[in-house]
Design a protein around this motif. Sequence first.
Motif, PDB file in Angstrom:
ATOM      1  N   GLN A 172       0.739  -1.167  -0.001  1.00 44.58           N
ATOM      2  CA  GLN A 172      -0.119   0.112   0.053  1.00 44.58           C
ATOM      3  C   GLN A 172       0.835   1.263   0.046  1.00 44.58           C
ATOM      4  N   ASP A 173       0.823   2.171   0.879  1.00 46.18           N
ATOM      5  CA  ASP A 173       1.290   3.335   1.095  1.00 46.18           C
ATOM      6  C   ASP A 173       2.852   3.407   1.816  1.00 46.18           C
ATOM      7  N   THR A 174       3.385   2.285   1.998  1.00 47.32           N
ATOM      8  CA  THR A 174       4.461   2.149   2.545  1.00 47.32           C
ATOM      9  C   THR A 174       5.826   2.906   1.700  1.00 47.32           C
ATOM     10  N   PRO A 175       6.464   3.788   2.507  1.00 47.09           N
ATOM     11  CA  PRO A 175       7.195   4.676   1.414  1.00 47.09           C
ATOM     12  C   PRO A 175       8.307   3.877   1.026  1.00 47.09           C
ATOM     13  N   ARG A 176       9.094   2.619   1.570  1.00 47.67           N
ATOM     14  CA  ARG A 176      10.233   2.270   1.297  1.00 47.67           C
ATOM     15  C   ARG A 176      10.208   0.786   1.369  1.00 47.67           C
ATOM     16  N   LEU A 177      10.903  -0.161   0.472  1.00 51.98           N
ATOM     17  CA  LEU A 177      10.807  -1.592   0.424  1.00 51.98           C
ATOM     18  C   LEU A 177      11.591  -1.967   1.678  1.00 51.98           C
ATOM     19  N   TRP A 178      12.530  -1.177   2.116  1.00 55.22           N
ATOM     20  CA  TRP A 178      13.251  -1.735   3.345  1.00 55.22           C
ATOM     21  C   TRP A 178      12.348  -1.531   4.717  1.00 55.22           C
ATOM     22  N   ASP A 179      11.325  -0.938   4.608  1.00 52.37           N
ATOM     23  CA  ASP A 179      10.141  -0.771   5.458  1.00 52.37           C
ATOM     24  C   ASP A 179       9.212  -1.975   5.563  1.00 52.37           C
ATOM     25  N   CYS A 180       9.405  -2.856   4.608  1.00 52.90           N
ATOM     26  CA  CYS A 180       8.222  -3.916   4.361  1.00 52.90           C
ATOM     27  C   CYS A 180       8.598  -5.271   5.094  1.00 52.90           C
ATOM     28  N   VAL A 181       7.785  -6.062   4.982  1.00 51.42           N
ATOM     29  CA  VAL A 181       8.156  -7.588   4.922  1.00 51.42           C
ATOM     30  C   VAL A 181       8.219  -8.015   3.410  1.00 51.42           C
ATOM     31  N   MET A 182       9.331  -8.952   3.184  1.00 52.15           N
ATOM     32  CA  MET A 182       9.522  -9.176   1.942  1.00 52.15           C
ATOM     33  C   MET A 182       9.537 -10.906   1.795  1.00 52.15           C
ATOM     34  N   HIS A 183       9.521 -11.345   0.657  1.00 51.07           N
ATOM     35  CA  HIS A 183       9.631 -12.991   0.493  1.00 51.07           C
ATOM     36  C   HIS A 183      10.435 -12.911  -0.858  1.00 51.07           C
ATOM     37  N   PHE A 184      11.220 -13.806  -1.003  1.00 51.01           N
ATOM     38  CA  PHE A 184      11.892 -14.116  -2.234  1.00 51.01           C
ATOM     39  C   PHE A 184      11.186 -15.174  -2.909  1.00 51.01           C
ATOM     40  N   ARG A 185      10.345 -15.014  -3.921  1.00 50.10           N
ATOM     41  CA  ARG A 185       9.480 -16.108  -4.584  1.00 50.10           C
ATOM     42  C   ARG A 185       9.777 -16.367  -6.216  1.00 50.10           C
TER      43      ARG A 185
END
Length: 456
Positions: free
Chosen positions: A328-341
């Motif tokens: 959504q409106d999260t400004p940075r990728l490093w602020d997210c939870v991520m998965h390498f898929r």
Amino acid sequence: MSTEPAFRFVDLFAGIGGFAAALTAFGGTGVYSVEIDPRASRVYELNWGHSPLGDITHDATDSVMNVPEHDVLAAGFPCQPFSKSGAQRGMDETRGTLYWHILNIVQAHHPTVLLLENVRNLAGPRHLHEWQVIIETLRAEGYRVSETPAVFSPHQVPPSRGGRPQVRERVFITATYDPDGVGDDFAPEPAVTPSTRIDGFDPSSEWSLDDFLEPDHHASGCELSTAEKLWIDAWDDFVQLMWEARQGRRLPGFPLWADAWPTTAAKAAELAEQIDSHETPSWKRDFLTKNNAFYDANRQVIDRWAARWGVFTEAFPPSRRKLEWQAQDTPRLWDCVMHFRPSGIRAKRATYLPALVAITQTSIIGPRRRRLSPREAARLQGFPDGFTFGTQPQAATYRQLGNGVNVGAVWNVLKAHVSRDEAILKTTPEGRRIITAVLDAPDSPDGRLRELFSSR
């Protein structure tokens, strides 16, 4: 907590003991457990004091019954295909599946309460036949069970009730033995549903993942590789550039795929041919068309970004040239939870996690710049910090937790079931003991489990 068992339970397909944790916290005592995986059995033994290593297909057959009498049967049974051969429905159609061994135990002992758990897909249209077989065979044995699946996730429950910030929808089959039809006057509804909100809790806004994470950026064995950091840095730069170029508008919801952008005349011609081809599936045409339009609208920014980071070089394998933005409106990728898929880098808001899975897609916690640690994963499944995994490899721990049942979900499902069937349970001594143990228990299992493991 009383030292006398409130009820006796068996723990089938026990894993590392998610059911055992909840049922023990309720005051129950396990009288039998079984798990075929040696590593999971060892973890179970380290924490519950006995090894469940064994095979239910040897212990509960037509001629052998090694499972003792009990009051509550718990099983997170694997979903194997049920035979569809022949026109008969019922008992014969369960042969050859692990559910048949559960049914053998039910027929031998008729425990007061059944608490079965399976993947969400069991209640899907492809498994309607299997679902009906389970419901009909349990009803034939005198059980009151809802035909509507009870689908539940720990993220629906507030932390004060044992909930956890993990979207983990599972199907629960809860049943009460009612051979005399005490409950026949009111239809059995599912004990819980996907819309159940305990205490009005709103999972979309009230979860804080930080409450279950270590504050440290470093956790042994959870580090990101140099290449992984490069991929995230590159797409983090992309996200910020797009925020500026799109004047604060969030990224689109469809996957962004650099290989689907017409960055050269040759690629543009190739993509146009795919879009116009009747052999290209409609979903792919739509996907390519949207990516084409996105690139055209942001061509200059994207070209500079791709050149700066070497996106079209060997440093970026094809699966790392994709971004699935669900943050959504999260400004940075490093602020997210991520998965390498295989389908790309998936990014979500850092509020609650997708389901832990028994494969190598361990969540990356962007603000910690590392993967979720095994201890943090255990917390998200409801195990106290005193729960031990011994010296086994981290990969085995992740796999076991991904295969396991969430303790808080079990706790709340059983509470809801006992409350629903209280009138039936009151008619037997075993049922009355279960009522007292479950309905008089605290709102959450967490305190009792901390106490139990701190004393070991």
